[in-house]
Design an enzyme around this catalytic site. Structure first.
Site, short mmCIF file in Angstrom:
data_model
loop_
_atom_site.label_atom_id
_atom_site.label_comp_id
_atom_site.label_asym_id
_atom_site.label_seq_id
_atom_site.Cartn_x
_atom_site.Cartn_y
_atom_site.Cartn_z
CB SER A 48 -0.89 -0.01 1.24
OG SER A 48 -1.61 1.19 1.35
CB CYS A 56 -5.28 5.38 11.24
SG CYS A 56 -5.12 4.88 9.53
CE LYS A 90 0.79 -2.23 5.91
NZ LYS A 90 0.99 -1.28 4.79
N GLY A 96 7.44 -2.84 -0.73
CA GLY A 96 7.07 -1.45 -0.51
C GLY A 96 8.18 -0.51 -0.90
#
Ligand SMILES: Cc1cc2nc3c(=O)[nH]c(=O)nc-3n(C[C@H](O)[C@H](O)[C@H](O)COP(=O)(O)OP(=O)(O)OC[C@H]3O[C@@H](n4cnc5c(N)ncnc54)[C@H](O)[C@@H]3O)c2cc1C
Ligand SMILES: Cc1cc2nc3c(=O)[nH]c(=O)nc-3n(C[C@H](O)[C@H](O)[C@H](O)COP(=O)(O)OP(=O)(O)OC[C@H]3O[C@@H](n4cnc5c(N)ncnc54)[C@H](O)[C@@H]3O)c2cc1C
Ligand SMILES: Cc1cc2nc3c(=O)[nH]c(=O)nc-3n(C[C@H](O)[C@H](O)[C@H](O)COP(=O)(O)O)c2cc1C
Ligand SMILES: Cc1cc2nc3c(=O)[nH]c(=O)nc-3n(C[C@H](O)[C@H](O)[C@H](O)COP(=O)(O)O)c2cc1C
Ligand code: FES
Ligand code: FES
Lengths: 323, 276, 323, 276
Positions: free
Chosen positions: A29, A141, A178, A284
């Site tokens: 991501s 988050c 995740k 990533g």
């Protein structure tokens, strides 16, 4: 050289949490965009699935640029990047129907469990949803209701988000939680996520980190939302994967697929991750360093299987736990 | 945009900088002035993950050497640039390019100014030749911390005729640069400034040019750690023609950006180096 | 060039948890031996204090060599090395009285709180104790009573160890708790340690990690006791220091000195650590890479202070938290 | 033991290996055969934290070039060795040395065998000369994967006279090496074997020599990631003269260790490479 041309004999397909993949090498991501750039580079087909940058219920700008800082063998970057709202998907001319785009996994983010749910709800209503092969929930988050601590650091927070996202999505859609490796009890959090409907676990989000600017002596990025990624964290990723797999084997965790992310840069890293218990890996930061990395990892994985005399990459999964 | 292994075939000191000529036919055959090349640095054992993205100084399409690109490297910028500068003939390096938007060239001759600071000025000789070929009058202004920080003065004199040189006054480079630019814009019919520099200098150029109604085409020579548009680290805040703020990626949508579009104050304030 | 010769004007002395140090640059546990090697290299005086390899109640061998594995910008190594018993100190001909040996901090390890207490008790009775300027408690060891989880990952375990060690030691002896950054709530564990008598906190022990051998596909070191150190983890160390200092400033943690360890390799790293809130730093892995590192960091720190116009290195401490 | 910056002043291919001559007067003036030098690898931007520790191949005490050391590098051993091998003349490198214990030389002439495998054999020419100077008869045996993995055969023939060469048979190198060694020990009056190799080969040498009552002085050419005794990564299990097991640090207490003291099975089983 495409992966297939190396050896037609070795089976690279895997299944990760209900997601059938042509190879175990996915794109992480935020490191592969929405597909435009990889297409332009002729590299969209290098990843077996593309995880989008995290989307939110509403389009969000950010106070700062999503700047990357270089640290030894790693990158330090903000974890609260600007994000696109899931309701805006249609309007954005995403190339998801283009030739060569692999299955798309949508990453969702939010600051309240309700916000994740809303993002999922809106996503489901989009016509592009037909191209969505799975959802990955970015739990790094901050939770507004818990002093902005990451959901991934709190079993109740994480569990609730996964449960609420699960409700909004088709029953059979693969759903990945995740997680973050920098917690003292990863298995407990993983178990909460699996119980509330995750079909797969992805470890790890960037680790909490900090970099201070000289000569101003001020943090270069907001401390609460700064993460470390890249090869520097590979041993920590491997450890997290190992721990989850060991928990499955000991019965502490229900049987669940694990996807490794964090520092995977070459084929030997991917082999290690699979042996530690991952069903797939995501590349990533290394894609930013070298966009041919996914292909190199895939080709190298074939070569490693050949060298080890392993007919299917599936035979590597969890091998480090065998005696 | 292609990825390739380039081989260094010539390298020379250029004041405090290092000028490299690299064989990469795939890139050399398509690049235009203002476009970039992005390099992986540090070799096999490197701890550096970010790429180093530089304006192309020149190209020589496939010929004897099979197509070369040229870049000018400032070795003191950071450890990655130092590594790049220290490469020696026959060393190989991983290159991606050409990247981004070239300097838009006028369809017919106009009076133009070409202005560069330090190593960022590398592409300006090439650009000046292209402008002259279109019938433009070109005033060239090169600035740098010392005489040894000026790129291509002698070569430029051969092409352009008038080249002015700016070095720091008692309060630094910027005030002198502003004054010189202002005086020139006052004294001439220049309608466009092509500038290549770091953000603070470009911001000053845009500010000085604004009251004159002169268009600035600015090449932002700032850190671009991926070069391919994937990372978002190089975003530049701009005001669109619709008056709405948004960001564009310097590496793929720049590095040449119209100076009046950039929200300079915000951009410069947010700029941090991406290297330790 | 000694640190002093660069600038006589800048004051490098600091006080860390009751320990007066000539410079903020200490030598980390296990990376500077007991002093023999540094003396032989002429480098014992480069560190302002030498933290010993961890000692235990009884001399312990280990099943495996204390082998280091190289990973990108880091080292992966076992955290359960062979150790000397504190009762054997006298017999070991340690060079602690030799000229040039800096103040010695003894590191203690154990697998039960009682074992730490016993190690401390025996230490106190040794005549070499006169040369011991402080004690550092290595809390990265597994707790036998808690499934071998590291004490540093559990507030009750950590608190108990510190309290029991404190009881055994002279009241005024500086006592440092060495914590691990890979927990979700570092401040909670730190608070427990301070309340039970630690005068300083050291972060971080190596982070839990894993490396898998190819082609055997087996872990290269025992997974439960493998740690990652070196420049790779610097941003995580900085983050941990920042978090502890922020907690002191917000009142969540009593005022306590923090010592940064993990990835400090150059002067700019030390400046960052001090600005984030550390009173001192320890150099570890980088001493193995280059034994002149402590001196380079110290000399560079002087130069950084000069460049920043700072007359005393103490003025750097916590600067990143000022507005 | 000193730390210094060395400058590479000569480098040449030696079969598949690279032979470097490095100016480091501080080191060159005190080293003896069997001692080591330890290098930081990868340069300024390196991700490699471990040092690479190698037996010294030769020294030239301070003279025209100010004192040089020589080493033979096997570039395929790992990325750090590759970097070391790729250094070019005038490059600088950080060196620590001389490290560890030299080969103990007999006070008077004895019949000796000097045996080496691959790049580890680098110090054996130097050692053989020292032995010959003490009046020893020297039999030299060099082993390697191919002819191109043999170090210094030609030079050795000049010094020693008889040099035997061992390359792999159908089941690999070890069986041939064992057979050759056994035959030689049977046919001669050799009372000491000086051997330099990786651990598995040395283990075989010690095993073959044991029944003959021949002393083996073994230089363990294994990974020593600090070289200074600080890290403990290079420990070798030995049985002391008191019959009690302990470990010694290869870098400071070795790398030359009496073959009969090493607990070979345990050592070889525990050996892992310290590099990826
Ligand atoms: C030399 C020059 C002089 C200019 N003078 C003025 C001016 O006096 N007032 C003003 O408002 N704007 C001026 N401009 C701006 C110009 O008209 C366009 O607005 C601007 O270049 C478009 O930039 P862009 O980045 O938005 O689009 P781009 O996509 O970069 O450019 C669009 C296309 O227009 C072409 N182009 C750019 N400039 C010119 C030109 N001058 N003549 C012909 N074709 C061109 C480019 O080659 C390109 O293909 C000038 C630009 C240039 C390069
Ligand atoms: C060439 C040689 C032949 C040997 N033959 C036998 C043997 O037949 N039977 C046996 O039991 N042991 C033999 N040894 C072993 C020797 O006697 C010592 O036990 C051994 O070298 C000491 O090794 P160390 O590593 O324990 O001590 P070290 O500290 O390495 O050596 C102690 C000192 O003895 C010196 N030394 C070593 N060997 C000799 C020697 N042969 N003559 C004179 N001085 C020497 C060294 O220079 C050194 O200064 C031999 C050693 C050598 C080098
Ligand atoms: C530039 C950048 C952007 C990222 N954006 C996201 C994101 O939007 N959502 C997310 O879950 N993770 C994001 N990540 C984290 C990565 O997906 C990945 O978890 C992390 O970088 C570790 O993997 P790596 O070491 O291979 O980079 C981002 C990472 C980087 C470097
Ligand atoms: C070879 C080695 C041995 C170590 N031994 C100990 C030890 O005995 N006790 C301890 O508390 N930490 C020990 N550590 C951890 C270090 O003290 C330090 O916490 C860690 O390496 C992080 O710092 P660094 O990145 O500077 O190496 C050891 C580390 C290494 C690399
Ligand atoms: S440098 Fe990464 S997007 Fe531009
Ligand atoms: S290599 Fe570190 S102790 Fe020998």
């Amino acid at each position: 050289m495409t992966a297939e041309s190396v050896s037609a004999d070795i089976d690279l397909t895997v299944n990760a949490g209900g997601l059938a993949l042509q190879t175990p090498v996915m794109g992480a991501s935020g490191c592969c965009g929405f597909g435009h750039e990889l297409l332009r580079l002729g590299r969209a087909g290098d990843v077996s699935a593309l995880v989008t940058p995290s989307l939110t219920a509403r389009t969000q700008s950010s106070d700062h640029r999503g700047v990357l800082l270089e640290v030894p063998s790693g990158l330090v970057s903000p974890t609260d990047r600007p994000s696109l709202g899931t309701g805006q998907l249609e309007a954005t001319r995403l190339p998801w129907d283009a030739d060569g785009i692999p299955p798309v996994i949508v990453s969702l983010a939010g600051n309240l469990s309700g916000a994740y749910a809303e993002a999922a709800d809106q996503l489901r209503r989009q016509s592009l949803m037909r191209r969505v092969a799975g959802v990955e929930v970015n739990l790094a988050c901050g939770d507004r209701k818990n002093d902005d601590r990451p959901f991934a650091h709190d079993v109740f927070g994480a569990t609730k988000v996964i449960a609420r996202v699960r409700e909004q999505l088709p029953r059979d859609l693969p759903l990945f939680a995740k997680l973050s490796a920098d917690v003292h009890d990863l298995v407990e959090i993983a178990r909460g996520c699996v119980k509330s409907g995750a079909t797969g676990l992805v470890v790890s989000s960037p680790l909490r980190a900090l970099s201070i600017d000289l000569p101003t002596l001020r943090p270069r990025l907001t401390p609460a939302v700064t993460g470390l990624s890249g090869p520097a964290i590979l041993p920590i990723t491997l450890r997290a994967v190992w721990e989850l797999r060991a928990a499955v084997l000991s019965g502490r965790l229900p049987n669940v697929a694990v996807v490794a992310v964090g520092g995977i840069a070459r084929a030997s890293d991917a082999v290690q991750a699979l042996a530690a218990g991952a069903s797939a890996v995501q590349v990533g930061s290394v894609m930013l360093h070298d966009p041919s990395s996914a292909e190199r990892v895939t080709t190298g994985l074939l070569a490693e299987c050949e060298r080890l005399g392993i007919p299917s990459v599936k035979d590597l999964i969890g091998r480090a736990h065998h005696d | 945009m292609v990825e390739a292994r380039g081989e260094l075939i010539a390298s020379r000191r250029m004041g405090v900088f290092q000028h490299h000529t690299i064989v990469v036919p795939e890139l050399a055959d398509r690049a235009r002035p203002g476009q970039l090349a992005s390099f992986a640095v540090g070799g096999r054992t490197s701890a550096l993950l970010g790429r180093r993205t530089l304006p192309l100084a020149a190209i020589t399409p496939s010929g004897t050497y099979g197509g070369t690109i040229e870049v000018v490297v400032d070795p003191v910028r950071d450890a990655g640039m130092r590594w790049l500068a220290d490469l020696r003939v026959h060393d190989e390096v991983d290159v991606i390019g050409p990247l981004g938007r070239a300097f838009p060239l006028p369809a017919h001759g106009v009076d133009s100014m070409v202005l560069g600071v330090g190593a960022s000025a590398a592409p300006l000789g090439w650009l000046s030749t292209a402008l002259r070929d279109r019938g433009c009058r070109v005033e060239l202004m090169l600035a740098g911390e010392t005489d040894r920080h000026l790129v291509g003065v002698i070569e430029a004199r051969r092409v352009i005729g008038t080249v002015s040189v700016v070095t720091p006054g008692p309060t630094g480079l910027l005030p002198v640069l502003r004054d010189e630019l202002q005086r020139t814009l006052r004294a001439t019919e220049i309608s466009v400034v092509y500038a290549a520099a770091r953000a603070p200098e470009l911001s000053a150029v845009a500010e000085v040019a604004r009251p004159f109604g002169v268009t600035v085409q600015a090449l932002l020579d700032e850190a671009m750690p991926c070069g391919t548009g994937l990372c978002g680290s190089c975003e530049v805040p701009v005001t669109g023609s619709d008056g709405i703020s948004r960001t564009i990626r310097c590496c793929t949508e720049g590095a040449v950006i119209r100076g009046d579009l950039v929200e300079w104050d915000r951009y410069v304030a947010e700029l941090w180096e991406t290297v330790r």
